[in-house]
Scaffold this motif. Structure first.
Motif, PDB file in Angstrom:
ATOM      1  N   SER A  38      35.537  -2.183   4.748  1.00 46.52           N
ATOM      2  CA  SER A  38      35.609  -1.221   5.872  1.00 46.52           C
ATOM      3  C   SER A  38      34.347  -1.332   6.727  1.00 46.52           C
ATOM      4  O   SER A  38      33.546  -0.407   6.819  1.00 46.52           O
ATOM      5  CB  SER A  38      35.756   0.209   5.336  1.00 46.52           C
ATOM      6  OG  SER A  38      36.956   0.346   4.631  1.00 46.52           O
ATOM      7  N   PHE A  55      35.599   5.413  12.400  1.00 47.43           N
ATOM      8  CA  PHE A  55      36.466   4.248  12.534  1.00 47.43           C
ATOM      9  C   PHE A  55      35.684   3.002  12.148  1.00 47.43           C
ATOM     10  O   PHE A  55      34.464   3.041  11.984  1.00 47.43           O
ATOM     11  CB  PHE A  55      36.996   4.127  13.970  1.00 47.43           C
ATOM     12  CG  PHE A  55      35.902   3.931  15.002  1.00 47.43           C
ATOM     13  CD1 PHE A  55      35.527   2.670  15.425  1.00 47.43           C
ATOM     14  CD2 PHE A  55      35.239   5.036  15.542  1.00 47.43           C
ATOM     15  CE1 PHE A  55      34.525   2.501  16.364  1.00 47.43           C
ATOM     16  CE2 PHE A  55      34.235   4.871  16.490  1.00 47.43           C
ATOM     17  CZ  PHE A  55      33.874   3.598  16.894  1.00 47.43           C
ATOM     18  N   HIS A  87      38.870  -2.176  11.594  1.00 46.25           N
ATOM     19  CA  HIS A  87      40.321  -2.176  11.384  1.00 46.25           C
ATOM     20  C   HIS A  87      41.027  -1.140  12.259  1.00 46.25           C
ATOM     21  O   HIS A  87      42.191  -0.819  12.012  1.00 46.25           O
ATOM     22  CB  HIS A  87      40.635  -1.902   9.910  1.00 46.25           C
ATOM     23  CG  HIS A  87      39.990  -2.871   8.960  1.00 46.25           C
ATOM     24  ND1 HIS A  87      40.126  -4.230   9.094  1.00 46.25           N
ATOM     25  CD2 HIS A  87      39.191  -2.675   7.877  1.00 46.25           C
ATOM     26  CE1 HIS A  87      39.447  -4.836   8.129  1.00 46.25           C
ATOM     27  NE2 HIS A  87      38.865  -3.920   7.387  1.00 46.25           N
ATOM     28  N   PHE A  88      40.341  -0.622  13.263  1.00 48.17           N
ATOM     29  CA  PHE A  88      40.929   0.418  14.108  1.00 48.17           C
ATOM     30  C   PHE A  88      42.294  -0.007  14.667  1.00 48.17           C
ATOM     31  O   PHE A  88      43.271   0.731  14.588  1.00 48.17           O
ATOM     32  CB  PHE A  88      39.980   0.759  15.261  1.00 48.17           C
ATOM     33  CG  PHE A  88      40.526   1.795  16.211  1.00 48.17           C
ATOM     34  CD1 PHE A  88      40.288   3.147  15.991  1.00 48.17           C
ATOM     35  CD2 PHE A  88      41.290   1.430  17.315  1.00 48.17           C
ATOM     36  CE1 PHE A  88      40.806   4.112  16.847  1.00 48.17           C
ATOM     37  CE2 PHE A  88      41.812   2.385  18.173  1.00 48.17           C
ATOM     38  CZ  PHE A  88      41.563   3.729  17.938  1.00 48.17           C
ATOM     39  N   LYS A 125      44.333  -2.435  13.657  1.00 54.21           N
ATOM     40  CA  LYS A 125      45.315  -2.645  12.576  1.00 54.21           C
ATOM     41  C   LYS A 125      45.809  -1.319  12.012  1.00 54.21           C
ATOM     42  O   LYS A 125      46.996  -1.160  11.717  1.00 54.21           O
ATOM     43  CB  LYS A 125      44.679  -3.474  11.456  1.00 54.21           C
ATOM     44  CG  LYS A 125      45.648  -3.838  10.333  1.00 54.21           C
ATOM     45  CD  LYS A 125      44.998  -4.740   9.303  1.00 54.21           C
ATOM     46  CE  LYS A 125      44.109  -3.935   8.354  1.00 54.21           C
ATOM     47  NZ  LYS A 125      43.578  -4.755   7.241  1.00 54.21           N
ATOM     48  N   ASN A 126      44.916  -0.338  11.900  1.00 52.30           N
ATOM     49  CA  ASN A 126      45.277   0.941  11.274  1.00 52.30           C
ATOM     50  C   ASN A 126      46.039   1.886  12.203  1.00 52.30           C
ATOM     51  O   ASN A 126      46.868   2.667  11.739  1.00 52.30           O
ATOM     52  CB  ASN A 126      44.015   1.661  10.776  1.00 52.30           C
ATOM     53  CG  ASN A 126      43.395   0.954   9.586  1.00 52.30           C
ATOM     54  OD1 ASN A 126      44.031   0.143   8.926  1.00 52.30           O
ATOM     55  ND2 ASN A 126      42.132   1.244   9.316  1.00 52.30           N
ATOM     56  N   TYR A 127      45.740   1.833  13.484  1.00 52.20           N
ATOM     57  CA  TYR A 127      46.251   2.880  14.368  1.00 52.20           C
ATOM     58  C   TYR A 127      47.118   2.403  15.532  1.00 52.20           C
ATOM     59  O   TYR A 127      47.817   3.216  16.138  1.00 52.20           O
ATOM     60  CB  TYR A 127      45.082   3.687  14.955  1.00 52.20           C
ATOM     61  CG  TYR A 127      44.197   4.318  13.926  1.00 52.20           C
ATOM     62  CD1 TYR A 127      44.684   5.305  13.065  1.00 52.20           C
ATOM     63  CD2 TYR A 127      42.862   3.940  13.791  1.00 52.20           C
ATOM     64  CE1 TYR A 127      43.862   5.884  12.109  1.00 52.20           C
ATOM     65  CE2 TYR A 127      42.036   4.523  12.846  1.00 52.20           C
ATOM     66  CZ  TYR A 127      42.539   5.488  12.004  1.00 52.20           C
ATOM     67  OH  TYR A 127      41.726   6.062  11.064  1.00 52.20           O
TER      68      TYR A 127
END
Length: 480
Positions: free
Chosen positions: A204, A435, A438-439, A441-443
């Motif tokens: 992360s 955040f 991976h912002f 990819k995640n959202y």
């Protein structure tokens, strides 16, 4: 230094020329046949066509650019970023022809251009690095042993890489061999160098970079950090300064580490030292970019320093007049890279004609722009149209100004990342500062923007209907 040739195009060419003109320095633009009508061509004092549209036949023709510079009596060449900006051979050839290269020496470019050589150079300064191996590797059995030692997931990285090329995340041992072959193949195709190495994958991470400036008299300064964690395909889209998670102590430690990285390769000029920051706020050296960064405006906004002016002064041999304690930061700045890309279709390039192109204006809004209405977006180059930058007294104000600026940036004819930038600035994770890289990819998915557009359209229709009913009542409009 009386005349500078800018070996680049678009918004960065204009950005450099603006500072040069403010310093009383004449400017020379080069352009390809595709860029004949580009604003940077008209902005310069002189302009020369350097070749056909493909960059390999124009903007990457180092020897030809130097010949033009010599013919026009140019004193210095500023490479901008991209193209020849990190080409050690070009920098060397410029200097051999008694022209000042406005950037670091070829030695620093070579060292920092190889991730393995960079790691070796900074070892003496005890700078934290991600656990892994600091040498090129091609043997799969050896790679498996190393991976087991440092623990999965691991990251296979191209030594000469950048922009996410030659990079593979491996979560399980059974996938290592196939992913390693892919990384080597991609690195060879992209950089002509298939060297890869292995390091622990930080799950992360945040991407934090430090701006540095060094002169020829041994002075090295840092200008604080930029947060660059909002990325697509390992390339930045939204940047800000300062970072919302750095403490004063951590900021100082990372700044000092960045200065040491610059010292490790006898650096001169503007450079950026990139770090990964893990969940426990441990930082690790990633790489150094030996040029001006796309996102340099956010640093300029919070420090009040013109980095291009400092580049030129340092290249002329001048000593940095400021000390580290003189550099302070005020407020907060955000930058959105406005690309001609379709965020609803995996950020694929969107070419076409800018049938509408109107820039936002207002207090705390800066647009470093390279296009104008009626122009075509060429297929030959990076599809960035401009950099939209906003400044506020605090982070919230800067975000709100960015949303305002995006709403008042009018573009039609191509798809752009403006809608994505608005999505980011309105998202709770970004607004909270919680955040990482991976912002996206995640959202984010393209559907999110589609739904947002539908919701906005419904809301607009409801508002219009309400207003209509209100007006009809006030005017007593008959039903028939």
């Amino acid at each position: 230094m009386n005349k500078i040739l800018v070996a680049n195009r678009g918004e960065i060419a204009i950005r450099v020329m603006k500072t040069a003109k403010n310093m009383g320095i004449k400017t020379v633009a080069i352009y390809s046949e595709a860029d004949r009508n580009s604003p940077h061509v008209r902005f310069a004092d002189q302009a020369v066509c350097i070749g056909p549209p493909p960059s390999a036949e124009s903007y990457l023709m180092g020897s030809k650019i130097i010949k033009v510079a010599k013919r026009l009596g140019v004193d210095g060449i500023h490479p901008g970023y991209g193209f020849l900006s990190e080409n050690a051979e070009f920098a060397e050839e410029v200097e051999k022809n008694n022209i000042t290269f406005i950037g670091p020496g070829s030695k620093a470019i070579r060292i920092m251009g190889s991730k393995l050589a960079a790691k070796e150079a900074v070892k003496a300064y005890d700078i934290p690095m991600v656990p892994g191996i600091d040498e090129a590797i091609s043997d799969v059995a050896q790679a498996k042993r190393i991976a087991k030692e440092i623990g999965f997931p691991i990251l296979i990285k191209a030594s000469a890489g950048g922009g996410g090329k030659g990079m593979r995340i491996v979560e399980k041992e059974k996938d290592l061999e196939s992913q390693m072959k892919l990384a080597i193949s991609e690195a060879t195709a992209a950089f002509g160098d298939g060297s890869v190495f292995i390091e622990k994958y930080v799950t992360s991470p945040r991407h934090i970079e430090i701006q540095v400036m060094a002169d020829k008299h041994g002075n090295v300064l840092h200008f604080f950090e930029r947060e660059c964690s909002v990325q697509r395909r390992h390339q930045k889209v939204v940047e800000e300064a300062p970072s919302s998670v750095l403490t004063p102590e951590l900021r100082k430690a990372m700044g000092e580490a960045a200065v040491d990285v610059a010292r490790s390769c006898d650096y001169v000029g503007a450079g950026t030292v990139e770090f990964l920051l893990d969940e426990e706020l441990n930082f690790y050296f990633l790489e150094m970019n030996t040029r001006l960064q796309v996102e340099h405006p956010v640093t300029e906004m919070i420090t009040g320093v013109d980095l291009v002016q400092l580049q030129i002064e340092v290249a002329r041999g001048e000593e940095l007049t400021m000390k580290q304690e003189d550099i302070t930061m005020t407020g907060h700045a955000l930058e959105l890279r406005v690309y001609a890309e379709d965020p609803m279709n995996d950020f694929l390039p969107s070419v076409g004609t800018l049938s509408t192109y109107q820039l936002p204006r207002g207090d705390g809004i800066r647009v470093d722009n390279g296009f104008e209405e009626g122009m075509e977006v060429p297929i030959y180059y990076d599809p960035m149209l401009s950099k939209l930058v906003t400044y506020g007294r605090n982070r919230e104000e800067a975000m709100n100004k960015m949303i305002y600026a995006i709403n008042h940036y009018k573009i039609s004819g191509v798809k752009t990342t403006l809608s994505f930038g608005k999505f980011v600035c309105e998202h709770p994770a970004f607004r909270s500062g919680n955040f990482d890289t991976h912002f996206v990819k995640n959202y984010f998915t393209g559907d999110v923007l589609g739904f947002a557009s539908e919701d906005e359209a419904r809301l607009a229709a409801l508002i219009a209907l309400t207003q209509y009913l209100k007006d009809r009542k006030n005017l007593r409009i008959p039903n028939s």
